[in-house]
Design a protein around this motif. Sequence first.
Motif, PDB file in Angstrom:
ATOM      1  N   ALA A 165     111.740  -6.599 -14.855  1.00 45.13           N
ATOM      2  CA  ALA A 165     111.596  -6.091 -13.492  1.00 45.13           C
ATOM      3  C   ALA A 165     112.952  -5.999 -12.793  1.00 45.13           C
ATOM      4  O   ALA A 165     113.247  -5.012 -12.101  1.00 45.13           O
ATOM      5  CB  ALA A 165     110.648  -6.995 -12.692  1.00 45.13           C
ATOM      6  N   THR A 167     115.136  -3.122 -14.278  1.00 46.44           N
ATOM      7  CA  THR A 167     114.669  -1.769 -13.945  1.00 46.44           C
ATOM      8  C   THR A 167     114.539  -1.560 -12.434  1.00 46.44           C
ATOM      9  O   THR A 167     113.951  -0.573 -11.992  1.00 46.44           O
ATOM     10  CB  THR A 167     113.313  -1.495 -14.620  1.00 46.44           C
ATOM     11  OG1 THR A 167     112.387  -2.523 -14.247  1.00 46.44           O
ATOM     12  CG2 THR A 167     113.463  -1.463 -16.133  1.00 46.44           C
ATOM     13  N   MET A 222     112.761  -2.935 -10.115  1.00 53.99           N
ATOM     14  CA  MET A 222     111.453  -2.954  -9.476  1.00 53.99           C
ATOM     15  C   MET A 222     111.523  -3.829  -8.218  1.00 53.99           C
ATOM     16  O   MET A 222     112.123  -4.900  -8.236  1.00 53.99           O
ATOM     17  CB  MET A 222     110.383  -3.517 -10.429  1.00 53.99           C
ATOM     18  CG  MET A 222     109.921  -2.566 -11.505  1.00 53.99           C
ATOM     19  SD  MET A 222     108.593  -3.292 -12.542  1.00 53.99           S
ATOM     20  CE  MET A 222     107.210  -3.232 -11.398  1.00 53.99           C
ATOM     21  N   GLU A 240     106.290  -4.509  -5.513  1.00 53.52           N
ATOM     22  CA  GLU A 240     105.665  -3.798  -6.633  1.00 53.52           C
ATOM     23  C   GLU A 240     105.328  -4.758  -7.762  1.00 53.52           C
ATOM     24  O   GLU A 240     104.263  -4.657  -8.383  1.00 53.52           O
ATOM     25  CB  GLU A 240     106.597  -2.696  -7.132  1.00 53.52           C
ATOM     26  CG  GLU A 240     105.956  -1.772  -8.158  1.00 53.52           C
ATOM     27  CD  GLU A 240     106.896  -0.684  -8.640  1.00 53.52           C
ATOM     28  OE1 GLU A 240     106.472   0.108  -9.501  1.00 53.52           O
ATOM     29  OE2 GLU A 240     108.053  -0.637  -8.163  1.00 53.52           O
ATOM     30  N   VAL A 241     106.248  -5.701  -8.032  1.00 53.24           N
ATOM     31  CA  VAL A 241     106.005  -6.693  -9.082  1.00 53.24           C
ATOM     32  C   VAL A 241     104.772  -7.529  -8.760  1.00 53.24           C
ATOM     33  O   VAL A 241     103.912  -7.762  -9.619  1.00 53.24           O
ATOM     34  CB  VAL A 241     107.241  -7.613  -9.268  1.00 53.24           C
ATOM     35  CG1 VAL A 241     106.916  -8.747 -10.243  1.00 53.24           C
ATOM     36  CG2 VAL A 241     108.424  -6.819  -9.774  1.00 53.24           C
ATOM     37  N   CYS A 276     107.320  -0.227 -15.039  1.00 56.48           N
ATOM     38  CA  CYS A 276     108.768  -0.099 -14.801  1.00 56.48           C
ATOM     39  C   CYS A 276     109.354   1.204 -15.328  1.00 56.48           C
ATOM     40  O   CYS A 276     110.475   1.582 -14.974  1.00 56.48           O
ATOM     41  CB  CYS A 276     109.511  -1.294 -15.403  1.00 56.48           C
ATOM     42  SG  CYS A 276     109.575  -1.286 -17.199  1.00 56.48           S
TER      43      CYS A 276
END
Length: 428
Positions: free
Chosen positions: A42, A45, A47, A51-52, A309
């Motif tokens: 995460a 990328t 994130m 969102e995670v 991701c």
Amino acid sequence: MDFIHNLLPLFKILFVFICMLAGIRLRLGVGPSILAGGGVLAVLTSMKMGEVLEVSGAALTDDKTIFLALIVALIMILSGLLEKTGQAGRIMDSLTGYLRSPRLRLVFFPALIGLLPMPGGAIFSAPMIQEAANGLDVSGRDKVVINYWFRHLWELAWPLYPGMILAASLCGMSVFEYIGYTFPGSLACIVLGCFFYLRPSVLPMKNNGSAFNDSANVRDFRKVLKEGLPLIVAIVGAFLFETLLSFFFPGIPFELGIVLALLAAVLCSLTANHGSMPIIRALLLEKRFLNMIFMIICVFVFKDILGACGVVDELARLAGGETALIAAAVFVPFLVGFIAGITLAFVGAAMPLVVGLVQAAGLQHQLPAWAVLCMFCGFAGIMASPLHICFLLTCEYFKVDMVEAWKKVVIPSLMLMLLGVAYFFVLL
């Protein structure tokens, strides 16, 4: 510079797996290591935390996650009941009268214990190997490899193994449909085991005297059915309930059939062993039990982060599909299996990547072949692993040098991997 930039998705995924393997190697636990890998992915990328959390929450409340956690819990309860009430031992006692060949006696008990997917189950069958080998010319090293290899015969074809259930779930198949593709792995294990460990030139057994007395040779099929009823109910019930649900209620998840069958099997064991409820309460609080459930949750969280991701799509575009797939289906599962020595570890780490790459490459019709390749390579890795708990416990029980025994396991394991590659091309 553009070339290095194009390779960034590959570097990211490799770094994630290195972090996961490091965590497993440092004994942080398979679940925490997989979860940490998802966190690293995460971050790499970019994130956002929101969102995670959203992806992780969706994974935790997904039907697949809940059903699989419940199935694994029931399997561990059933295995624990059979072991701690002595019913597993009674199953084996009821079957000794049907065993005449000394070689069959040596392999039968570890193979039977292999039907109970309990961690470290090889230590359960080790004393039975010792008894079966009484009066026979069998070395300690031979006892180790026979107990270890034949304990794991069924792992690619038995619907009670959590690794098989997880793999089938990740591939979107019922466990019986998935086993329809993977069962030749068990046939290969039987052939390899007989060739490398049982043929007369390898295991002479100059004294073929019986290791059992006459009283042990009494055959009583009713006793076999009585003691083996929980296992029979679990297997037949799972197949029957899955079939009925898919036919009459196609909208209901097939995992419900397995849950119902396992519940019935647990009730059978409770009925046969009065006063065993305290055993279940103790099992539910065991660290091993809680770690297994946590591992299932971590695998599904990692799977969903991997999908959200976007790195899988980037990797598929970079490698033109099949090149990335070969790495994901061969090297990743073998390496994770070799380091961890646990089926759930390589399935949880590699299978989501394989499925994601297959879908990104538009090769959904080839998913069974790639999934089978992943299973064969990962299973070969865990069988070749010197860290496999069954291998370590068996060596300790028979007081055999681990390196000497390990040398006899590596070549059959690599042969299994090569057979998996050949079978992959047949399916493809």
